[in-house]
Each structure stands twice: as structure tokens, then as C-alpha cells.
Design a protein around this motif. Structure first.
Motif, mmCIF file in Angstrom:
data_model
loop_
_atom_site.group_PDB
_atom_site.id
_atom_site.type_symbol
_atom_site.label_atom_id
_atom_site.label_comp_id
_atom_site.label_asym_id
_atom_site.label_seq_id
_atom_site.Cartn_x
_atom_site.Cartn_y
_atom_site.Cartn_z
ATOM 1 N N HIS A 40 0.824 -1.214 0.000
ATOM 2 C CA HIS A 40 0.000 0.000 0.000
ATOM 3 C C HIS A 40 0.855 1.260 0.000
ATOM 4 C CE1 HIS A 40 0.606 1.197 4.218
ATOM 5 N NE2 HIS A 40 0.415 -0.065 4.593
ATOM 6 N N GLY A 44 -1.288 4.606 4.112
ATOM 7 C CA GLY A 44 -2.423 3.786 3.706
ATOM 8 C C GLY A 44 -2.572 2.560 4.585
ATOM 9 N N ARG A 46 -3.901 -2.014 4.275
ATOM 10 C CA ARG A 46 -4.110 -3.160 3.392
ATOM 11 C C ARG A 46 -5.503 -3.203 2.770
ATOM 12 N NH1 ARG A 46 -4.354 -5.530 8.683
ATOM 13 N NH2 ARG A 46 -6.258 -6.753 9.045
ATOM 14 N N GLY A 48 -6.947 -0.378 1.367
ATOM 15 C CA GLY A 48 -6.887 0.515 0.218
ATOM 16 C C GLY A 48 -8.026 1.518 0.242
ATOM 17 N N PHE A 53 -7.733 -2.475 -2.551
ATOM 18 C CA PHE A 53 -6.975 -3.725 -2.463
ATOM 19 C C PHE A 53 -7.859 -4.917 -2.098
ATOM 20 C CE2 PHE A 53 -3.690 -0.484 -0.964
ATOM 21 C CZ PHE A 53 -3.300 -0.204 -2.257
ATOM 22 N N ARG A 69 -2.073 -9.372 1.622
ATOM 23 C CA ARG A 69 -2.187 -7.935 1.887
ATOM 24 C C ARG A 69 -1.693 -7.674 3.306
ATOM 25 N NH1 ARG A 69 -7.196 -6.326 2.583
ATOM 26 N NH2 ARG A 69 -8.253 -8.351 2.547
#
Length: 274
Positions: A40, A44, A46, A48, A53, A69
Motif C-alpha cells: 500500500h 495507507g 491493506r 486501500g 486492495f 495484503r
């Protein structure tokens, strides 16, 4: 199926999720799967922006990919202070995640893909230049000039405060001169030659955060290498996080088609013998 994970990186615990491929009812799981690790961007997480994401992982797992992620230190559910160690720490954390992934029996080490967005794209490039385990790179609206790009995001007033006071508060994150110095130290464009794998760059023409011109710069630098291909795609009117349904659908379609194509080419070459 989603499996929450915690990865130790020095004194920091990185929170993440490992998502398994969707297998049709009655079908058997394969012994090995290609893996996409998502990096990311600046401050940010995981998930998104607008679940970028999360949606990407859903598309990838439905197509037979493992997806990992994770949150960088100090972001999302990870411990630590984001930016305290500069880009050095972000690169180190990414390599620690690769260490974890490489130790999983079901990961096809020949198809380990780093997917980075924005500053995560720059981190992905810098990591791949140092780690041969990264077989392919997918870069979404990647940062090309870390210091200038992050300066434009947090503002020149914040940069001056760091220079005079020693730190600044941006969206409750505390950034010091160590962080800005590390941004100035790294130039991803000049490190592209150290990476020999294939690359896809996708950028939106309506990106007001990171200039769309960067995708052309990156492709030019990747083309100067002796080996490895580089493709690019510009999504008309796409913004920095590809937030419209049309631009996001195109982003996923382009990326998945490219990743599938890389895998098919590798599979075809593996059938050849000398």
C-alpha cells in the motif's frame, strides 16, 4: 478463504491477511499457486482507499491466485510508527513479508509478484532491485521522485516545519527529518536497471496526486535494461485511486490479463528443452 496473519519484522508486528484462491466445488487444490503481495501507499493500509486492495484481491483469488495484503508498520493494525525508519524500513518490511511468503509450501516461488500502489509502487521497485525473489512487478500510479512527491502531498509548510522544528504532524502521523532525508536518498528510476523481471505500469490520466507522465518515465528506464519486458496502460480519466467503477474495472482487467499472460509465457517456456 481469508487467513489473518502476523509477521514479525524486527520489533514491529505487521498485520496482514493471506487470501486463498477460490476453487470450484469438487475441484482439488493445486500443490503450488502464484502469489501477489500488495504494497500500500503513503499512510495507507491493506484495505486501500475505497477498498481498492480488497476488491483487487477478490478478483485475483477468483482467478486462482494467492494474495497477501499487509499493513506497513504504524499503519492499519500493525504496530510501530510509520515513517520512523524512512524508506529503508519500508523496504526491509517488504522483504520480511517476502521471507514469510517464500516459506509457505503452497507458494510457487517462480511466480511471486509485487503489486505496489503510489509510494508502495516506489517501495516495490526498490525492493525488487534488491531481492531476486520478486519475479514480476505491477505498479499502479507509482511514485517516481519520493521526496518531491511526498512533499507535494504533505505540503511545503510541513517540510519547512521538519527543517526548523525537527518534525511535523500530518494526519496524526509524526514525520521527522530522518523520514524526509530517506525520501531524498532513494531514486527508484535510477534503480530500475537492477531488476531483470517483467513489469506492468498502470496510471490514470486524471491523477492529480502523482503525475501520469511518470508511467512513461518508468517505462523508458525499464526499457534500458538488458532483459525484462515493461508494458504500460493509461486509463482515461482514472484518478489516483481509480475510484470510479469504470476505471477500477479497467485497472483490474488490464492487470489480471497481464499477470495471466506472464504466467502463460513462463509455462510455455518450461515445456522447451535443449
Amino acid at each position: 478463504m481469508n487467513h489473518p496473519i502476523t509477521i514479525k519484522s524486527g520489533d514491529i508486528e505487521l498485520a496482514g491477511v493471506l487470501q486463498y484462491p477460490v476453487v470450484k466445488e469438487g475441484a482439488r487444490y493445486a500443490e503450488k499457486y502464484p502469489l501477489v503481495i500488495i504494497c500500500h501507499g503513503f499512510v495507507g493500509n491493506r484495505m486501500g482507499t475505497d477498498r481498492l486492495f480488497v476488491e483487487a484481491a477478490e478478483r485475483l483469488t477468483k482467478s486462482g491466485y494467492l494474495v497477501l495484503r499487509f499493513d506497513y508498520g504504524g499503519c492499519g493494525e500493525s504496530s510501530g510508527d510509520y515513517g520512523s525508519g524512512g524508506l529503508d524500513e519500508l523496504i526491509a518490511q517488504t522483504r520480511t513479508v517476502i521471507d514469510y511468503a517464500s516459506g509457505l509450501d503452497l507458494v510457487d516461488s517462480e511466480r511471486l509478484i509485487l503489486l505496489g500502489h503510489s509510494l508502495g509502487g516506489a517501495v516495490a521497485v526498490l525492493t525488487a532491485a534488491r531481492d531476486t525473489r520478486v519475479r514480476s512487478l505491477v505498479l499502479w500510479a507509482p511514485v517516481a521522485h519520493p521526496y518531491m512527491d511526498i512533499r507535494n502531498i504533505i505540503g511545503t509548510k510541513a517540510i519547512k516545519e521538519i527543517e526548523t522544528v525537527g518534525q511535523t504532524d500530518h494526519l496524526h502521523y509524526l514525520f521527522t527529518k530522518r523520514f524526509t532525508d530517506s525520501l531524498a536518498q532513494y531514486q527508484p528510476l535510477t534503480e530500475t536497471r537492477a531488476y531483470a523481471g517483467d513489469v506492468l505500469i498502470v496510471h490514470g490520466s486524471g491523477d492529480t496526486v502523482i503525475p501520469v507522465d511518470y508511467c512513461f518515465l518508468y517505462q523508458k528506464m525499464f526499457w534500458l535494461r538488458k532483459e525484462g519486458n515493461c508494458d504500460k496502460e493509461v486509463i482515461l480519466q482514472g484518478n489516483h485511486t481509480f475510484s470510479s467503477k469504470a476505471s477500477r474495472d479497467e485497472l483490474f482487467d488490464v492487470s489480471l490479463r497481464w499477470i495471466d499472460g506472464i504466467g502463460k509465457r513462463r509455462g510455455d517456456w518450461s515445456q522447451w528443452t535443449i
